[in-house]
Design a protein around this motif. Structure first.
Motif, short mmCIF file in Angstrom:
data_model
loop_
_atom_site.label_atom_id
_atom_site.label_comp_id
_atom_site.label_asym_id
_atom_site.label_seq_id
_atom_site.Cartn_x
_atom_site.Cartn_y
_atom_site.Cartn_z
N GLY A 3 -3.96 -33.84 -38.97
CA GLY A 3 -5.10 -34.56 -38.42
C GLY A 3 -6.32 -34.60 -39.32
N GLY A 4 -6.24 -33.93 -40.45
CA GLY A 4 -7.37 -33.88 -41.36
C GLY A 4 -7.46 -35.10 -42.25
N SER A 5 -8.44 -35.04 -43.16
CA SER A 5 -8.70 -36.15 -44.07
C SER A 5 -8.74 -35.65 -45.51
CB SER A 5 -10.04 -36.82 -43.73
OG SER A 5 -10.02 -37.36 -42.43
N LEU A 6 -8.46 -36.58 -46.38
CA LEU A 6 -8.45 -36.26 -47.81
C LEU A 6 -8.65 -37.55 -48.59
CD1 LEU A 6 -7.92 -33.66 -49.57
CD2 LEU A 6 -5.57 -34.51 -49.83
N ARG A 7 -9.37 -37.47 -49.69
CA ARG A 7 -9.52 -38.63 -50.55
C ARG A 7 -8.96 -38.31 -51.94
NH1 ARG A 7 -14.74 -42.06 -52.76
NH2 ARG A 7 -14.85 -40.36 -54.28
N ASN B 201 -14.09 -51.78 -59.84
CA ASN B 201 -13.76 -52.26 -61.18
C ASN B 201 -14.81 -51.85 -62.21
OD1 ASN B 201 -11.44 -53.45 -60.19
ND2 ASN B 201 -12.39 -55.44 -59.90
N THR B 202 -16.04 -51.65 -61.77
CA THR B 202 -17.10 -51.27 -62.71
C THR B 202 -16.89 -49.85 -63.23
OG1 THR B 202 -18.57 -50.44 -60.98
CG2 THR B 202 -18.71 -52.78 -61.52
N LYS B 203 -16.18 -49.04 -62.45
CA LYS B 203 -15.91 -47.67 -62.85
C LYS B 203 -14.46 -47.46 -63.27
CE LYS B 203 -19.44 -45.67 -59.83
NZ LYS B 203 -19.70 -44.72 -58.72
N ASN B 204 -13.68 -48.54 -63.26
CA ASN B 204 -12.25 -48.41 -63.57
C ASN B 204 -11.61 -47.34 -62.69
OD1 ASN B 204 -12.21 -50.42 -65.44
ND2 ASN B 204 -11.57 -49.15 -67.14
N ALA B 205 -11.88 -47.41 -61.40
CA ALA B 205 -11.40 -46.37 -60.50
C ALA B 205 -10.86 -46.95 -59.21
CB ALA B 205 -12.52 -45.38 -60.19
N MET B 206 -9.96 -46.24 -58.58
CA MET B 206 -9.45 -46.60 -57.28
C MET B 206 -9.42 -45.35 -56.41
SD MET B 206 -5.39 -47.12 -58.09
CE MET B 206 -5.46 -47.69 -59.79
N TYR B 207 -9.53 -45.56 -55.11
CA TYR B 207 -9.64 -44.45 -54.18
C TYR B 207 -8.72 -44.69 -52.98
CZ TYR B 207 -13.95 -44.30 -56.86
OH TYR B 207 -14.86 -44.30 -57.88
N LEU B 208 -8.12 -43.62 -52.51
CA LEU B 208 -7.33 -43.69 -51.29
C LEU B 208 -7.90 -42.68 -50.30
CD1 LEU B 208 -4.87 -45.08 -49.96
CD2 LEU B 208 -3.52 -43.09 -50.65
N GLN B 209 -8.56 -43.18 -49.28
CA GLN B 209 -9.09 -42.33 -48.23
C GLN B 209 -8.03 -42.20 -47.14
OE1 GLN B 209 -12.22 -40.68 -47.93
NE2 GLN B 209 -11.12 -39.72 -46.22
N MET B 210 -7.60 -40.98 -46.90
CA MET B 210 -6.53 -40.73 -45.94
C MET B 210 -7.08 -39.95 -44.75
SD MET B 210 -3.51 -39.71 -48.64
CE MET B 210 -4.47 -38.40 -49.40
N SER B 211 -6.82 -40.44 -43.56
CA SER B 211 -7.30 -39.80 -42.35
C SER B 211 -6.14 -39.63 -41.38
CB SER B 211 -8.41 -40.63 -41.70
OG SER B 211 -9.49 -40.83 -42.59
N PRO C 271 2.33 -34.48 -41.10
CA PRO C 271 3.23 -33.78 -42.03
C PRO C 271 4.08 -34.74 -42.86
CG PRO C 271 3.19 -32.67 -39.93
CD PRO C 271 2.41 -33.94 -39.74
N GLU C 272 4.43 -35.88 -42.28
CA GLU C 272 5.26 -36.83 -43.02
C GLU C 272 4.51 -37.54 -44.13
OE1 GLU C 272 4.86 -36.61 -39.68
OE2 GLU C 272 4.88 -38.61 -38.76
N ASP C 273 3.20 -37.31 -44.22
CA ASP C 273 2.43 -37.84 -45.36
C ASP C 273 2.53 -36.93 -46.58
OD1 ASP C 273 -0.07 -38.79 -42.98
OD2 ASP C 273 1.38 -40.13 -43.98
N THR C 274 3.13 -35.78 -46.40
CA THR C 274 3.29 -34.85 -47.52
C THR C 274 4.16 -35.47 -48.61
OG1 THR C 274 3.03 -32.89 -46.13
CG2 THR C 274 4.23 -32.61 -48.21
N ALA C 275 3.61 -35.52 -49.81
CA ALA C 275 4.32 -36.16 -50.92
C ALA C 275 3.49 -36.01 -52.19
CB ALA C 275 4.55 -37.64 -50.64
N VAL C 276 4.09 -36.37 -53.29
CA VAL C 276 3.33 -36.56 -54.53
C VAL C 276 2.88 -38.02 -54.53
CG1 VAL C 276 3.36 -36.53 -57.04
CG2 VAL C 276 4.64 -34.80 -55.75
#
Length: 114
Positions: free
Chosen positions: A14-18, A72-82, A86-91
């Protein structure tokens, strides 16, 4: 060209991670970028993609829980996960592609404990 992920770790149910990914050496904005994941014993699967014009696509399993963005200005991408499960566990791997090139990061582990 090198894609570098960071931000993975252990999170409770139930937690979050970016997680983030930066790249060097390519014109980031002209690429389709995406996140993929691979759980133990399973094939790598698509999590989300963003096209060069900003169209976002999510796997059904993460819709409404994950938000993918790019800067694009920072050449970066982000994935905010909320609402992590347990099935989200992965590399998790970031990817940047523009035919015929496709670049991958080294992966970052995300573990969701129940």
């Amino acid at each position: 060209v090198q894609l570098l992920e960071c931000g993975g770790g252990l999170v409770q149910l139930g937690g979050s991670l970016r997680i983030s990914c930066g790249d060097y050496g390519i014109i980031f904005g002209s690429y389709v970028v995406g996140w993929y994941r691979q759980a133990p014993g399973k094939e790598r699967e698509l999590v989300a993609t963003i096209t060069s014009v900003g169209t976002t696509n999510y796997a059904d399993s993460v819709k409404g829980r994950f938000t993918f963005s790019r800067d694009n200005t920072k050449n970066a991408m982000y994935l905010q996960m909320s609402s992590l499960k347990p099935e989200d566990t992965a590399v998790y791997y970031c990817n940047a592609q523009r035919w015929p090139m496709s670049y991958w990061g080294q992966g970052t582990q995300v573990t969701v404990s129940s």
